[in-house]
Design a protein around this motif. Structure first.
Motif, short mmCIF file in Angstrom:
data_model
loop_
_atom_site.label_atom_id
_atom_site.label_comp_id
_atom_site.label_asym_id
_atom_site.label_seq_id
_atom_site.Cartn_x
_atom_site.Cartn_y
_atom_site.Cartn_z
N LYS A 116 0.81 -1.23 0.00
CA LYS A 116 0.00 0.00 0.00
C LYS A 116 0.84 1.28 0.00
CE LYS A 116 -3.86 -2.11 2.52
NZ LYS A 116 -4.69 -2.03 3.76
N TYR A 117 2.17 1.14 0.11
CA TYR A 117 3.01 2.33 0.28
C TYR A 117 4.14 2.38 -0.73
CZ TYR A 117 0.57 2.73 4.71
OH TYR A 117 -0.40 2.85 5.67
N VAL A 118 4.63 3.60 -0.96
CA VAL A 118 5.86 3.82 -1.72
C VAL A 118 6.79 4.66 -0.84
CG1 VAL A 118 4.73 3.68 -3.96
CG2 VAL A 118 5.00 5.92 -2.86
N VAL A 119 8.09 4.51 -1.06
CA VAL A 119 9.10 5.21 -0.26
C VAL A 119 10.07 5.93 -1.19
CG1 VAL A 119 11.06 4.94 1.31
CG2 VAL A 119 8.97 3.63 1.70
N ALA A 120 10.30 7.21 -0.92
CA ALA A 120 11.35 7.98 -1.59
C ALA A 120 12.46 8.20 -0.57
CB ALA A 120 10.80 9.32 -2.09
N MET A 121 13.72 8.00 -0.98
CA MET A 121 14.79 8.05 0.02
C MET A 121 16.11 8.52 -0.56
SD MET A 121 15.82 4.03 0.43
CE MET A 121 16.45 3.10 -0.98
N ASP A 122 16.88 9.12 0.32
CA ASP A 122 18.31 9.35 0.10
C ASP A 122 19.00 8.38 1.05
OD1 ASP A 122 20.90 10.13 -0.10
OD2 ASP A 122 20.54 12.27 0.18
N PRO A 123 19.49 7.26 0.55
CA PRO A 123 20.00 6.20 1.45
C PRO A 123 21.14 6.65 2.36
CG PRO A 123 19.78 5.40 -0.79
CD PRO A 123 19.60 6.88 -0.86
N LEU A 124 22.02 7.52 1.83
CA LEU A 124 23.14 7.97 2.66
C LEU A 124 23.55 9.38 2.24
CD1 LEU A 124 24.56 6.63 5.02
CD2 LEU A 124 26.42 6.03 3.51
N ASP A 125 23.03 10.36 2.96
CA ASP A 125 23.33 11.75 2.68
C ASP A 125 24.64 12.15 3.35
OD1 ASP A 125 22.34 14.60 1.89
OD2 ASP A 125 22.89 14.76 4.01
N GLY A 126 25.52 12.83 2.60
CA GLY A 126 26.79 13.28 3.18
C GLY A 126 27.84 12.20 3.26
N SER A 127 27.71 11.16 2.43
CA SER A 127 28.59 10.00 2.55
C SER A 127 30.07 10.31 2.31
CB SER A 127 28.14 8.89 1.60
OG SER A 127 28.10 9.38 0.28
N SER A 128 30.36 11.41 1.58
CA SER A 128 31.76 11.76 1.35
C SER A 128 32.46 12.15 2.65
CB SER A 128 31.86 12.92 0.35
OG SER A 128 31.17 14.06 0.83
N ASN A 129 31.67 12.43 3.69
CA ASN A 129 32.26 12.78 4.99
C ASN A 129 32.70 11.55 5.79
OD1 ASN A 129 32.11 15.62 4.97
ND2 ASN A 129 29.94 15.56 5.44
N ILE A 130 32.38 10.36 5.30
CA ILE A 130 32.77 9.13 5.99
C ILE A 130 34.27 9.07 6.22
CG2 ILE A 130 33.19 6.70 5.43
CD1 ILE A 130 30.73 6.86 6.88
N ASP A 131 35.04 9.46 5.18
CA ASP A 131 36.50 9.33 5.26
C ASP A 131 37.11 10.16 6.38
OD1 ASP A 131 36.29 7.68 3.12
OD2 ASP A 131 37.02 9.12 1.64
N VAL A 132 36.39 11.19 6.84
CA VAL A 132 36.92 12.04 7.91
C VAL A 132 36.07 11.93 9.17
CG1 VAL A 132 38.15 13.67 6.44
CG2 VAL A 132 35.72 14.01 6.84
N ASN A 133 35.26 10.85 9.25
CA ASN A 133 34.52 10.51 10.46
C ASN A 133 33.55 11.60 10.91
OD1 ASN A 133 33.94 8.52 12.28
ND2 ASN A 133 35.52 9.11 13.77
N VAL A 134 32.84 12.18 9.94
CA VAL A 134 31.84 13.21 10.22
C VAL A 134 30.45 12.61 10.10
CG1 VAL A 134 30.87 15.39 9.38
CG2 VAL A 134 33.34 15.10 9.52
N SER A 135 29.51 13.11 10.88
CA SER A 135 28.15 12.57 10.91
C SER A 135 27.51 12.61 9.53
CB SER A 135 27.29 13.38 11.88
OG SER A 135 27.81 13.32 13.19
N ILE A 136 26.74 11.56 9.21
CA ILE A 136 26.00 11.46 7.96
C ILE A 136 24.60 10.94 8.27
CG2 ILE A 136 28.03 11.14 6.50
CD1 ILE A 136 27.59 8.18 6.65
#
Length: 331
Positions: A116-136
């Protein structure tokens, strides 16, 4: 030393997400449980992504993958992992007939045509910040489908407009992992307890401050912003407001939601239509902002009143504490 009471020895753990969903569902006599299960599926995917992110420095899943997504942006390995994890969780849950993701050009059909539902999503926003351990974070938006049940989902299911969202929220992966969502009646936040493997209610009925002293914007592009944005930022500096900009949308929004502030992502000469995606970034965070007492605009009117025309449509956005957003409009 006096002996501890039984209550002192075994303090309450708190309300788990599952229990909160169950109690909330009981307040709606016609609820049949599909949306509740869908929220659990999103929470499960969030737990898995939390695990992957915490392992990013130990295994080779950080950094770029050498591919571009449909937006023409370089994909990080964790972008791909998060996309797969969420799609898999939503398919297996059985409540979603289709998904729209930042990482894919077109509708992803789950095979659950009875959903009955559909989902729109950004699975991982800000992922380029992973390399410097910043919140995403992860951002999601849920709609009740308008196409016939037992058939494939259509474009119209996703282009209903922000006011038709039945639920929206985000997951913040930071010093702690938090799931914040609303089904239209208030906003609640849950913090992940690793020892229990459960999201625990930690921020009940979040009410965003009506005013604040924080503004979040990339000042490096100030000369490319519209004149009214430059004027507003000048006033912020004259009032000695505090500049706070992480570069992860979820993290910046979450801080301002709790402490009071405004997030600005204006149009520029290079991106006159704005940079953030309307359906799965602007709509869900605008929904959370309004349900917590804040506001979200595109410079002309409410974000949730924008009529969508395409899946990956972009928009400028100014959202946060209502008084600060009003001040943007006054400029």
């Amino acid at each position: 030393m006096s002996p501890k009471t039984a209550q002192e020895l075994a303090l309450p753990v708190g309300v788990t997400l599952d229990r909160f969903i169950m109690l909330s569902q009981s307040a709606f006599p016609y609820a049949t449980g599909e949306l509740s299960q869908l929220l659990r599926d999103i929470a499960l995917a969030g737990k898995i992504i939390n695990r992957e992110i915490n392992r990013a420095g130990l295994v080779d899943i950080a950094g770029g993958n050498g591919t571009d997504n449909v937006q023409g942006e370089n994909q990080q390995k964790l972008d791909i992992i998060a996309n797969i994890r969420f799609i898999r969780a939503l398919k297996n849950g059985g409540e979603v007939c289709a998904i729209l993701s930042e990482e894919d050009e077109d509708i992803i059909h789950t095979g659950n045509d009875h959903g009955k539902y559909v989902v729109a999503m950004d699975p991982l926003d800000g992922s380029s910040n992973i390399d410097v351990n910043v919140s995403i974070g992860t951002i999601f938006s849920i709609y009740r489908r308008v196409s016939p049940i037992d058939g494939p989902a259509t474009r119209e299911d996703f282009l209903q407009g922000g006011r038709k969202q039945v639920a929206a929220g985000y997951i913040l992966y930071g010093s702690s992992t938090m799931l914040v969502y609303s089904t239209g009646d208030g906003v609640n936040g849950f913090t992940y307890d690793h020892s229990l493997g459960e999201f625990i209610l930690s921020h009940k009925n979040i009410c965003s401050p009506q005013n604040g002293t924080i503004y979040s914007v990339n000042d490096g592009y100030i000369n490319d912003y519209p004149a009214f944005v430059q004027q507003y930022l000048t006033k912020c500096k004259e009032k000695s407001c505090t500049a706070r900009y992480i570069g992860s949308l979820v993290a910046d929004f979450h801080r301002n939601l709790l402490r009071g502030g405004v997030y600005l992502y204006p149009s520029t000469k290079k991106t006159p239509e704005g940079k953030l995606r309307l359906l799965y970034e602007c709509y869900p965070l605008a929904f959370i902002a309004e349900k917590s007492g804040g506001k979200a605009i595109d410079g002309f009117g409410a974000i949730l009143d924008i009529i969508p025309t395409s899946f990956h449509q972009r928009s400028p956005i100014y959202l946060g504490s209502s008084t600060m957003v009003d001040d943007v409009m006054k400029c």
